[in-house]
Design a protein around this motif. Structure first.
Motif, PDB file in Angstrom:
ATOM      1  N   VAL A  19      -8.481  -6.096  19.987  1.00  0.00           N
ATOM      2  CA  VAL A  19      -7.819  -4.911  19.823  1.00  0.00           C
ATOM      3  C   VAL A  19      -8.861  -3.565  20.194  1.00  0.00           C
ATOM      4  O   VAL A  19      -8.411  -2.678  20.663  1.00  0.00           O
ATOM      5  N   ALA A  20     -10.191  -3.985  19.901  1.00  0.00           N
ATOM      6  CA  ALA A  20     -11.080  -2.866  20.301  1.00  0.00           C
ATOM      7  C   ALA A  20     -10.982  -2.735  21.877  1.00  0.00           C
ATOM      8  O   ALA A  20     -11.072  -1.615  22.460  1.00  0.00           O
ATOM      9  N   ALA A  21     -10.844  -3.912  22.358  1.00  0.00           N
ATOM     10  CA  ALA A  21     -11.007  -3.756  23.954  1.00  0.00           C
ATOM     11  C   ALA A  21      -9.826  -3.328  24.549  1.00  0.00           C
ATOM     12  O   ALA A  21     -10.017  -2.290  25.433  1.00  0.00           O
ATOM     13  N   ILE A  22      -8.625  -3.694  23.882  1.00  0.00           N
ATOM     14  CA  ILE A  22      -7.301  -2.828  24.389  1.00  0.00           C
ATOM     15  C   ILE A  22      -7.425  -1.372  24.091  1.00  0.00           C
ATOM     16  O   ILE A  22      -6.793  -0.384  25.152  1.00  0.00           O
ATOM     17  N   ARG A  23      -7.675  -0.949  23.205  1.00  0.00           N
ATOM     18  CA  ARG A  23      -7.521   0.440  22.756  1.00  0.00           C
ATOM     19  C   ARG A  23      -8.784   1.273  23.663  1.00  0.00           C
ATOM     20  O   ARG A  23      -8.707   2.141  24.087  1.00  0.00           O
ATOM     21  N   GLU A 316     -16.597  -9.066   3.184  1.00  0.00           N
ATOM     22  CA  GLU A 316     -15.150  -9.085   2.562  1.00  0.00           C
ATOM     23  C   GLU A 316     -14.652  -7.580   2.652  1.00  0.00           C
ATOM     24  O   GLU A 316     -15.244  -6.647   2.513  1.00  0.00           O
ATOM     25  N   PRO A 317     -13.287  -7.710   2.581  1.00  0.00           N
ATOM     26  CA  PRO A 317     -12.372  -8.640   2.823  1.00  0.00           C
ATOM     27  C   PRO A 317     -12.315  -9.144   4.267  1.00  0.00           C
ATOM     28  O   PRO A 317     -12.303  -8.558   5.289  1.00  0.00           O
ATOM     29  N   MET A 318     -12.375 -10.612   4.551  1.00  0.00           N
ATOM     30  CA  MET A 318     -12.310 -11.374   5.892  1.00  0.00           C
ATOM     31  C   MET A 318     -10.898 -11.254   6.156  1.00  0.00           C
ATOM     32  O   MET A 318     -10.258 -12.256   6.026  1.00  0.00           O
ATOM     33  N   LEU A 319     -10.216 -10.314   6.821  1.00  0.00           N
ATOM     34  CA  LEU A 319      -8.822 -10.080   6.843  1.00  0.00           C
ATOM     35  C   LEU A 319      -8.955  -9.645   8.591  1.00  0.00           C
ATOM     36  O   LEU A 319      -9.488  -8.777   8.856  1.00  0.00           O
ATOM     37  N   ALA A 320      -7.878 -10.361   9.262  1.00  0.00           N
ATOM     38  CA  ALA A 320      -7.493  -9.984  10.622  1.00  0.00           C
ATOM     39  C   ALA A 320      -7.402  -8.355  10.744  1.00  0.00           C
ATOM     40  O   ALA A 320      -7.727  -7.778  11.589  1.00  0.00           O
ATOM     41  N   HIS A 321      -6.447  -7.947   9.604  1.00  0.00           N
ATOM     42  CA  HIS A 321      -6.114  -6.524   9.850  1.00  0.00           C
ATOM     43  C   HIS A 321      -6.915  -5.650   9.660  1.00  0.00           C
ATOM     44  O   HIS A 321      -6.969  -4.508  10.199  1.00  0.00           O
ATOM     45  N   ARG A 322      -7.928  -5.889   8.885  1.00  0.00           N
ATOM     46  CA  ARG A 322      -9.159  -5.042   8.497  1.00  0.00           C
ATOM     47  C   ARG A 322     -10.031  -5.197   9.883  1.00  0.00           C
ATOM     48  O   ARG A 322     -10.605  -3.801  10.311  1.00  0.00           O
ATOM     49  N   ALA A 323     -10.144  -6.386  10.770  1.00  0.00           N
ATOM     50  CA  ALA A 323     -10.911  -6.293  11.575  1.00  0.00           C
ATOM     51  C   ALA A 323     -10.203  -5.508  13.011  1.00  0.00           C
ATOM     52  O   ALA A 323     -10.838  -4.942  13.612  1.00  0.00           O
ATOM     53  N   MET A 324      -8.673  -5.581  12.927  1.00  0.00           N
ATOM     54  CA  MET A 324      -8.087  -4.980  14.003  1.00  0.00           C
ATOM     55  C   MET A 324      -8.301  -3.351  13.810  1.00  0.00           C
ATOM     56  O   MET A 324      -8.425  -2.525  14.667  1.00  0.00           O
ATOM     57  N   ALA A 325      -8.418  -2.776  12.371  1.00  0.00           N
ATOM     58  CA  ALA A 325      -8.353  -1.528  12.228  1.00  0.00           C
ATOM     59  C   ALA A 325      -9.737  -1.007  12.508  1.00  0.00           C
ATOM     60  O   ALA A 325      -9.911   0.112  13.107  1.00  0.00           O
ATOM     61  N   GLN A 326     -10.877  -1.780  12.140  1.00  0.00           N
ATOM     62  CA  GLN A 326     -12.368  -1.396  12.675  1.00  0.00           C
ATOM     63  C   GLN A 326     -12.286  -1.295  14.204  1.00  0.00           C
ATOM     64  O   GLN A 326     -12.695  -0.393  14.685  1.00  0.00           O
ATOM     65  N   GLY A 327     -11.716  -2.223  14.566  1.00  0.00           N
ATOM     66  CA  GLY A 327     -11.863  -2.398  16.375  1.00  0.00           C
ATOM     67  C   GLY A 327     -11.221  -1.182  16.872  1.00  0.00           C
ATOM     68  O   GLY A 327     -11.890  -0.416  17.820  1.00  0.00           O
ATOM     69  N   GLU A 328      -9.970  -0.907  16.656  1.00  0.00           N
ATOM     70  CA  GLU A 328      -9.343   0.487  16.943  1.00  0.00           C
ATOM     71  C   GLU A 328     -10.549   1.637  16.720  1.00  0.00           C
ATOM     72  O   GLU A 328     -10.577   2.420  17.803  1.00  0.00           O
ATOM     73  N   MET A 329     -10.906   1.750  15.557  1.00  0.00           N
ATOM     74  CA  MET A 329     -11.635   2.728  15.399  1.00  0.00           C
ATOM     75  C   MET A 329     -13.215   2.912  16.151  1.00  0.00           C
ATOM     76  O   MET A 329     -13.381   3.998  16.654  1.00  0.00           O
ATOM     77  N   VAL A 330     -13.724   1.598  16.313  1.00  0.00           N
ATOM     78  CA  VAL A 330     -15.011   1.830  17.327  1.00  0.00           C
ATOM     79  C   VAL A 330     -14.769   2.121  18.477  1.00  0.00           C
ATOM     80  O   VAL A 330     -15.442   2.821  19.256  1.00  0.00           O
ATOM     81  N   ALA A 331     -13.603   1.482  19.218  1.00  0.00           N
ATOM     82  CA  ALA A 331     -13.070   1.964  20.456  1.00  0.00           C
ATOM     83  C   ALA A 331     -13.033   3.604  20.580  1.00  0.00           C
ATOM     84  O   ALA A 331     -13.521   4.047  21.838  1.00  0.00           O
ATOM     85  N   GLU A 332     -12.337   4.023  19.637  1.00  0.00           N
ATOM     86  CA  GLU A 332     -12.123   5.445  19.835  1.00  0.00           C
ATOM     87  C   GLU A 332     -13.535   6.375  19.585  1.00  0.00           C
ATOM     88  O   GLU A 332     -13.572   7.315  20.089  1.00  0.00           O
TER      89      GLU A 332
END
Length: 466
Positions: A19-23, A316-332
């Motif tokens: 997600v980070a890469a795509i964004r 924690e929490p080890m959740l895919a949607h948390r990682a996705m949201a973090q990845g989008e944020m870092v990309a931006e």
């Protein structure tokens, strides 16, 4: 292989990394993604998606089996029930291939360079992939670590043979006759429920005083009741000690010291996951740690300038949607936008039978934080839609501040409640009050009506409950 330079280098192609890469690609950031296995990470390939596919297949088989046995309350009867498990596995694998192929296509469309192989970190800006003549060095202005997590292995029950990790349990080619599951958290419970419905004899071994110890007890009671209906034996306050001498089962010990042998064809170890940080040089960077996890700030920055970390390696929490949201944020952030991590709540879902959803604070957590809170609860036994699908066990519960009715948390347990998670999270993200939900028109008949009814109850004006 020619060396590469990029503005952003991402290690790990799981939900957070891809997600980070795509964004980043969408924002015009020159990006390289390194993944040693398959795109999509553990979640897509050996975790979230495969488990949900098999859970659905098990639910269908269980429903047909009940109809064939004449025990369905709906009056539906069948001539017999059978399952071609090899076809089930092929169907599950087809879903995974479609999704991994889709991730690859999206990365290509975003202009991301994908490098297959193990990343070996040289320093905070340099990574090598491969070796010898095939060694490729990649340098970047910014490094993002998104390497995920791996199952925890018990020293006295190493993975191999009949001792399975969750990934191996979801890749079996035959339904086991029996399975002992060490750990009654969400992974153990999800896999246990699905194989129980497929006809396996399931025994759960949990060291805590109840199943799903990280969820509050009111939420887990309907799951415990359902396990009994499915014939699952849950041994609480019990520790696994090791394999039987003949290798045909598991020795367990209750807190009283009493030992017994659990005969089991397969043993699943599901005691948690640990960050994947060893063996590829990242530990040599000397990043500040928070216990076993990489320490980050509210922008996912590590203690080393130019190095970010997201997902399971950050705790924690080890959740895919948390990682996705973090990845989008870092990309931006890398693209120059002003972002930080200000999420109020992250939904957690347990795909047991019945399902559990939890967002924000529970009543106990509110009390522990010295918050004066009110609670509204609406049982599904009073919800028309729940009755029409034949599953009226469970409830929706809302926790709100007593002084201003701002919602602090929403939880639910019941069949299909996972699909309510988005509305729960949205309510907290938008700072809703009880009156906001109570005043919104909810479609009838639907499970979502229980959310409105729980709001009514918290406001002291329950509508469809005496």
């Amino acid at each position: 292989m020619a060396d590469l330079q990029a503005k952003l280098l991402i290690i790990g192609g799981g939900p957070g990394g891809y997600v980070a890469a795509i964004r980043a690609g969408q924002l015009g950031v020159d990006t390289v993604l390194v993944e040693k296995d398959a795109l999509g990470g553990a979640c897509l390939n050996v975790g979230c998606i495969p488990s949900k596919a098999l859970i659905h297949a098990a639910d269908e088989f269980y429903a047909v089996s009940r109809a064939a046995s004449g025990t369905s309350n709906t009056g539906v009867r069948g001539l017999g029930a059978s399952i071609d498990f090899s076809q089930t596995i092929a169907w599950k694998d087809g879903i995974v291939r479609r999704l991994t192929g889709g991730v690859g296509a999206l990365l290509k469309k975003a202009g991301v360079k994908v490098i297959a192989g193990q990343a070996d970190v040289i320093d905070g800006k340099t990574v090598a992939v491969g070796n010898g003549a095939q060694r490729q060095v990649i340098t970047a202005e910014t490094l993002l670590i998104a390497s995920g997590a791996t199952p925890i292995e018990l020293p006295f029950l190493p993975f191999g043979g009949d001792v399975l990790s969750s990934a191996e349990a979801l890749a079996l080619t035959e339904i086991p006759r029996s399975m002992a599951i060490v750990g009654a958290g969400y992974i153990g419970l999800e896999i246990g429920c699905l194989y129980a419905k497929l006809g396996a004899t399931i025994t759960l071994i949990e060291a805590a005083s109840r199943i799903l110890p990280h969820y509050d007890e009111d939420l887990t009671k309907p799951v415990s009741a359902r396990l009994k209906q499915l014939g699952v034996d849950a041994l609480i306050e019990t520790h696994a000690k090791g394999r039987a001498e003949n290798g045909c089962g598991l020795i367990v010990e209750h807190r009283t010291g009493e030992q017994r042998l659990i005969e089991a064809e397969k043993i699943l170890v599901a005691v948690g996951r640990k960050p994947a940080l060893s063996g590829w040089g990242v530990a040599d960077l000397g990043l500040a740690m928070n216990g076993p996890y990489v320490q980050i700030d509210d922008r996912c920055r590590t203690s080393m300038r130019g190095v970010y970390a997201i997902g399971d390696i950050t705790g924690e929490p080890m959740l895919a949607h948390r990682a996705m949201a973090q990845g989008e944020m870092v990309a931006e952030i890398v693209a120059g936008l002003n972002r930080n991590w200000d999420k109020r709540a992250i939904p957690a879902i347990c795909f047991t039978d019945p399902e559990i959803v939890s967002v924000g604070l529970s009543p106990d957590e509110a009390r522990a934080s010295a918050i004066d809170a009110k609670v509204g609860l609406f049982p599904f036994r009073a919800n028309g839609r729940a009755m029409t699908i034949g599953r009226d066990d469970g409830f929706v519960r809302i926790v709100a501040r007593s002084d201003n009715d701002v919602i602090l948390g929403i939880q639910a347990v019941g069949a299909g409640v996972s699909e309510l998670a988005a509305s729960f999270g949205l309510a907290l993200e938008m700072g809703c009050r009880l009156q906001d939900i109570a005043g919104a028109v909810h479609a009838h008949p639907s499970l979502g009506e229980a959310v409105q009814e729980a709001s009514f109850a918290a406001l002291g004006r329950a509508m469809h409950m005496a």
